[in-house]
Design a protein around this motif. Structure first.
Motif, short mmCIF file in Angstrom:
data_model
loop_
_atom_site.label_atom_id
_atom_site.label_comp_id
_atom_site.label_asym_id
_atom_site.label_seq_id
_atom_site.Cartn_x
_atom_site.Cartn_y
_atom_site.Cartn_z
N UNK A 9 0.83 -1.20 0.00
CA UNK A 9 0.00 0.00 0.00
C UNK A 9 0.87 1.26 0.00
N UNK A 10 1.94 1.23 0.79
CA UNK A 10 2.83 2.39 0.88
C UNK A 10 3.50 2.69 -0.46
N UNK A 11 3.89 1.64 -1.19
CA UNK A 11 4.54 1.84 -2.49
C UNK A 11 3.56 2.30 -3.55
N UNK A 12 2.29 1.99 -3.38
CA UNK A 12 1.28 2.38 -4.36
C UNK A 12 0.92 3.85 -4.28
N UNK A 13 1.25 4.50 -3.17
CA UNK A 13 0.65 5.80 -2.89
C UNK A 13 1.43 7.05 -3.27
N UNK A 14 2.74 7.16 -3.08
CA UNK A 14 3.39 8.48 -3.14
C UNK A 14 3.11 9.32 -4.38
N UNK A 15 3.34 8.81 -5.57
CA UNK A 15 3.17 9.64 -6.78
C UNK A 15 1.72 10.06 -6.97
N UNK A 16 0.80 9.10 -6.86
CA UNK A 16 -0.61 9.44 -7.06
C UNK A 16 -1.15 10.25 -5.89
N UNK A 17 -0.67 9.97 -4.69
CA UNK A 17 -1.14 10.71 -3.52
C UNK A 17 -0.77 12.18 -3.59
N UNK A 18 0.49 12.46 -3.92
CA UNK A 18 0.92 13.86 -4.04
C UNK A 18 0.21 14.54 -5.21
N UNK A 19 0.04 13.81 -6.32
CA UNK A 19 -0.65 14.37 -7.48
C UNK A 19 -2.06 14.80 -7.12
N UNK A 20 -2.81 13.93 -6.46
CA UNK A 20 -4.19 14.23 -6.11
C UNK A 20 -4.25 15.33 -5.06
N UNK A 21 -3.38 15.27 -4.07
CA UNK A 21 -3.37 16.32 -3.03
C UNK A 21 -3.11 17.68 -3.66
N UNK A 22 -2.15 17.74 -4.56
CA UNK A 22 -1.83 19.02 -5.19
C UNK A 22 -3.01 19.51 -6.02
N UNK A 23 -3.70 18.59 -6.71
CA UNK A 23 -4.83 18.99 -7.54
C UNK A 23 -6.02 19.44 -6.74
N UNK A 24 -6.43 18.62 -5.77
CA UNK A 24 -7.65 18.91 -5.02
C UNK A 24 -7.46 19.97 -3.94
N UNK A 25 -6.37 19.87 -3.19
CA UNK A 25 -6.18 20.73 -2.02
C UNK A 25 -5.45 22.02 -2.39
N UNK A 26 -4.28 21.88 -3.03
CA UNK A 26 -3.46 23.06 -3.32
C UNK A 26 -4.06 23.89 -4.45
N UNK A 27 -4.41 23.24 -5.55
CA UNK A 27 -4.88 23.98 -6.72
C UNK A 27 -6.37 24.31 -6.67
N UNK A 28 -7.19 23.34 -6.27
CA UNK A 28 -8.64 23.54 -6.32
C UNK A 28 -9.21 24.06 -5.02
N UNK A 29 -8.48 23.94 -3.91
CA UNK A 29 -8.98 24.42 -2.63
C UNK A 29 -10.24 23.72 -2.19
#
Length: 345
Positions: A130-150
């Motif tokens: 699970x840990x290996x599955x997450x970093x790239x997609x997790x940061x991508x989604x966080x940046x899109x939803x939280x940082x960019x879209x608020x």
């Protein structure tokens, strides 16, 4: 040490090779040496093998891989002395995960050096897969939803490609943040996306989302596929204050300079149109290693008792790596594809 590498571009099955008896990396400065227990495949890995990026931007010997989960086996002399905000403290034996920075090379190898600012401790609730599955997609989604879209609680979010590695995380993360999520995927994956938290799922093989939803229903559209028709009809999908976030670009833009220039012009045109009409905003972006964002994204998931969806696990052995890449190229993976070091299945 063993690593899967390539020195020329082409079909992954033809250009990938196993390098053996490589020297063990030595941590210096702020480097952490991680013994890889699991890594994963992102489509950008095999797209790079096929020549998606200019050769002058790539090293001569290229090791794919962005994600790593494993254990700390070495520390550079400056580890723990950084003034960077959000950097965690590490010790030999810690279970960790990271999104690797491109300047360090890839993670499809037994050991990797990673700057401490990109590394976080693996939550006890997650195994290495699970840990290996997450970093790239997790940061991508966080940046899109939280940082960019608020994103905020109560928002209505449309996720295109909701059953893929990135889309599945987007459904979970948006739901965890209090949003109401509608997913777009094929019929075969409707139940999966519902189970991830979507309140409605549109089967794109039978229904056009912009014909089902016509009343400017959404605050955010997160497009993980790059569907031109979705943006073309987004004015009827998004509220006037809505945000269209595109996180991938068409493959042809990666392999053709003309197509890439056209894409740049298209992006600028979309942003200018949004500004002039004072309508929904449009943005696209790339993802880079960021330990603070990875930690924040992981916290959101763990707090919601969520974990990445892993479609298949393969042993990190050369013939199995080729199988894993071939499966990724089909575009049919439900969630992520993980490769696990022998002895850590």
């Amino acid at each position: 040490m063993k690593a899967v590498q390539y020195t020329k571009v082409g079909n992954p099955a033809d250009v990938l090779a196993l390098a053996e008896n490589l020297p063990l990396p030595v941590p210096t400065g702020f480097d952490i040496l991680i013994k890889m227990n699991a890594t994963s495949i992102n489509p950008v890995d095999w797209k790079a093998m096929k020549g998606a990026f200019p050769r002058y931007l790539m090293p001569k010997i290229k090791t794919p891989g962005l994600d790593i989960a494993g254990v700390v086996v070495g520390l550079g002399p400056k580890v723990g002395k950084s003034n960077k905000p959000g950097v965690q403290k590490f010790a030999i034996g810690d279970r960790v995960m990271a999104l690797q920075h491109l300047s360090y090379g890839g993670t499809w190898q037994n050991y990797s050096l990673v700057d401490e600012s990109y590394v976080i401790k693996t939550p006890t609730e997650w195994d290495d897969s699970a840990a290996a599955a997450f970093p790239a997609v997790g940061v991508t989604v966080y940046k899109g939803l939280v940082v960019n879209a608020g994103i905020k609680s109560g928002d209505k979010v449309l996720v295109n490609g909701a059953s893929g590695g990135t889309g599945s995380i987007a459904v979970q993360m948006a739901t965890a943040l209090g949003a109401s999520v509608v997913g777009i995927c094929s019929k075969a994956n409707v139940d999966l996306v519902k189970n991830l938290g979507a309140v409605d799922v549109v089967d794109y093989t039978t229904t056009k989302v912009y014909e089902k939803y016509t009343n400017k229903d959404f605050d955010i559209i997160l497009d993980t596929v790059g569907t031109p028709q979705l943006y073309a009809n987004s004015v009827n999908l998004l509220k006037p204050s809505g945000r269209f976030i595109q996180i991938v670009v068409p493959d042809e833009a990666l392999f053709s300079i003309v197509s890439a220039l056209y894409l740049v012009a298209q992006v600028v045109g979309r942003m200018l149109y949004s500004f002039l009409t004072r309508g929904p905003s449009y943005s696209t972006y790339s993802t880079s290693a960021d330990g603070e964002q990875l930690a924040a994204a992981t916290h959101i998931m763990v707090r919601a008792n969520a974990r990445p969806t892993v479609d298949r696990e393969y042993l990190f052995e050369f013939d199995k790596v080729l199988e894993a890449v071939a499966y990724s190229q089909t575009g049919r993976a439900k969630g992520k594809i993980v490769m696990v070091a022998p002895g850590h299945q």
